[in-house]
Design a protein around this motif. Structure first.
Motif, PDB file in Angstrom:
ATOM      1  N   ASP A  87       0.834  -1.206   0.000  1.00  0.00           N
ATOM      2  CA  ASP A  87       0.000   0.000   0.000  1.00  0.00           C
ATOM      3  C   ASP A  87       0.870   1.258   0.000  1.00  0.00           C
ATOM      4  N   SER A  88       1.898   1.251   0.825  1.00  0.00           N
ATOM      5  CA  SER A  88       2.801   2.401   0.887  1.00  0.00           C
ATOM      6  C   SER A  88       3.531   2.605  -0.432  1.00  0.00           C
ATOM      7  N   LEU A  89       3.926   1.504  -1.056  1.00  0.00           N
ATOM      8  CA  LEU A  89       4.589   1.590  -2.355  1.00  0.00           C
ATOM      9  C   LEU A  89       3.686   2.270  -3.377  1.00  0.00           C
ATOM     10  N   GLU A  90       2.444   1.801  -3.466  1.00  0.00           N
ATOM     11  CA  GLU A  90       1.519   2.364  -4.446  1.00  0.00           C
ATOM     12  C   GLU A  90       1.187   3.821  -4.136  1.00  0.00           C
ATOM     13  N   LYS A  91       1.052   4.129  -2.846  1.00  0.00           N
ATOM     14  CA  LYS A  91       0.762   5.506  -2.462  1.00  0.00           C
ATOM     15  C   LYS A  91       1.967   6.402  -2.765  1.00  0.00           C
ATOM     16  N   GLY A  92       3.164   5.894  -2.539  1.00  0.00           N
ATOM     17  CA  GLY A  92       4.368   6.661  -2.836  1.00  0.00           C
ATOM     18  C   GLY A  92       4.533   6.925  -4.317  1.00  0.00           C
ATOM     19  N   ILE A  93       4.240   5.931  -5.138  1.00  0.00           N
ATOM     20  CA  ILE A  93       4.316   6.104  -6.588  1.00  0.00           C
ATOM     21  C   ILE A  93       3.348   7.191  -7.040  1.00  0.00           C
ATOM     22  N   SER A  94       2.131   7.126  -6.539  1.00  0.00           N
ATOM     23  CA  SER A  94       1.116   8.114  -6.901  1.00  0.00           C
ATOM     24  C   SER A  94       1.538   9.522  -6.473  1.00  0.00           C
ATOM     25  N   ALA A  95       2.111   9.627  -5.271  1.00  0.00           N
ATOM     26  CA  ALA A  95       2.551  10.937  -4.774  1.00  0.00           C
ATOM     27  C   ALA A  95       3.674  11.494  -5.637  1.00  0.00           C
ATOM     28  N   CYS A  96       4.589  10.646  -6.065  1.00  0.00           N
ATOM     29  CA  CYS A  96       5.671  11.106  -6.935  1.00  0.00           C
ATOM     30  C   CYS A  96       5.128  11.606  -8.270  1.00  0.00           C
ATOM     31  N   ARG A  97       4.147  10.933  -8.802  1.00  0.00           N
ATOM     32  CA  ARG A  97       3.545  11.372 -10.059  1.00  0.00           C
ATOM     33  C   ARG A  97       2.873  12.737  -9.891  1.00  0.00           C
TER      34      ARG A  97
END
Length: 292
Positions: free
Chosen positions: A19-29
């Motif tokens: 979940d953190s990985l996916e949330k981090g990817i989205s935040a970077c985008r």
């Protein structure tokens, strides 16, 4: 004008590492869409700053620098043409480290920094401290920017920012996981002022235990020729809410300021500071849990 934009990912971790990985990817985008040159995570994002005290569990939670979780952000940095500072509990011997890995906009690892001043009075006593303060020339769309790092408690030691300045740092990244109140913010303001460096601190928002947001940026430029008085070096202080906050550092202004002002390394007398490298500790500062 030559600007360097840092996005502070003041976000809550997910309930699982995925979940953190996916949330981090989205935040970077989102940070890239906002115009960031670099996206910075709060401290130890891979675990949400959770530090198991059982050593076997601690080691199981740690990630190697080439773990797929970490490499995902290398690839994302290249895809977005944006530097990413990802934080993690890093696998290390004899025990894991509290680490920042900075990937440049091509996805190349530009810097690895492990927290030197671990909180040995608390749960970080089981971590291995770092042993150096590296500085790297970071390739950005704005040209080369010299980047260093501190992590949370590091900021409370003037020596951390001082040695980074002496090594040429222009911007210091500070992943964080603690309440950012007036005194800690003043520490960051002071580190920026006395070293003529930019300080970029990313914290967890309210909702994360013992955190309250207030990610901040200080540009280190206190005086300008056309201003009669000093200026506020704070160019960003977020609230407590979860979100992505952008700070713009004026590199041209900072570099011109450093050529003429009196701080930094302009008038130091290091030959008179021998006591600073003494390892002697006397009362009232003796602590039973201190370690080198």
């Amino acid at each position: 004008m030559n600007h360097f934009q840092v996005a502070f990912l003041q976000i809550l971790p997910g309930s699982t590492r995925q979940d953190s990985l996916e949330k981090g990817i989205s935040a970077c985008r989102e940070a890239k869409k906002a115009g960031a040159d670099l996206a910075l995570f709060p401290e130890m994002w891979s675990t949400g700053y959770s530090i198991p005290q059982d050593i076997s569990t601690l080691k199981a939670e740690a990630l190697s620098a080439d773990d797929p979780y970490v490499i995902t952000f290398s690839r994302l940095a290249a895809q977005l043409d944006m530097a990413i500072g990802i934080t993690l509990l890093e696998r290390h011997q004899p025990t894991p480290r509290n680490t920042l890995i900075l990937f440049d906009r091509h996805g190349k690892k530009a810097l690895t920094y492990a927290k030197v001043h671990t909180c040995d009075f608390g749960e970080e006593r089981c971590l291995t401290p770092g042993d150096d303060f590296p500085v790297t020339p970071l390739d950005t769309a704005q040209g080369i920017v010299h980047i260093g790092a501190m992590i949370c408690y590091d900021r409370e030691f003037p020596e951390s920012a001082r040695i980074l300045m002496l090594k040429g740092a222009e911007i210091i990244l500070v992943p964080n996981a603690c309440p950012m109140e007036i005194n800690r913010l003043c520490q960051l303001r002071s580190r920026a002022y006395e070293n003529m460096v930019g300080i970029a601190t990313c914290n967890y928002p309210c909702g994360q235990p013992d955190c309250n947001g207030h990610s901040s940026a200080f540009d280190g430029v206190a005086y300008l020729p056309d201003l009669p008085d000093s200026r506020d070096t704070c160019i960003l202080e977020a609230g407590g809410e979860e979100g992505i906050y952008l700070a713009r550092f004026d590199l041209d202004m900072l570099r011109e300021y450093r050529k003429t002002e009196i701080h930094g390394n302009a008038y130091r007398h290091p030959q008179k500071y021998h006591l600073l490298i003494s390892e002697r500790i006397e009362e009232p500062f003796i602590r039973g849990d201190y370690r080198k």
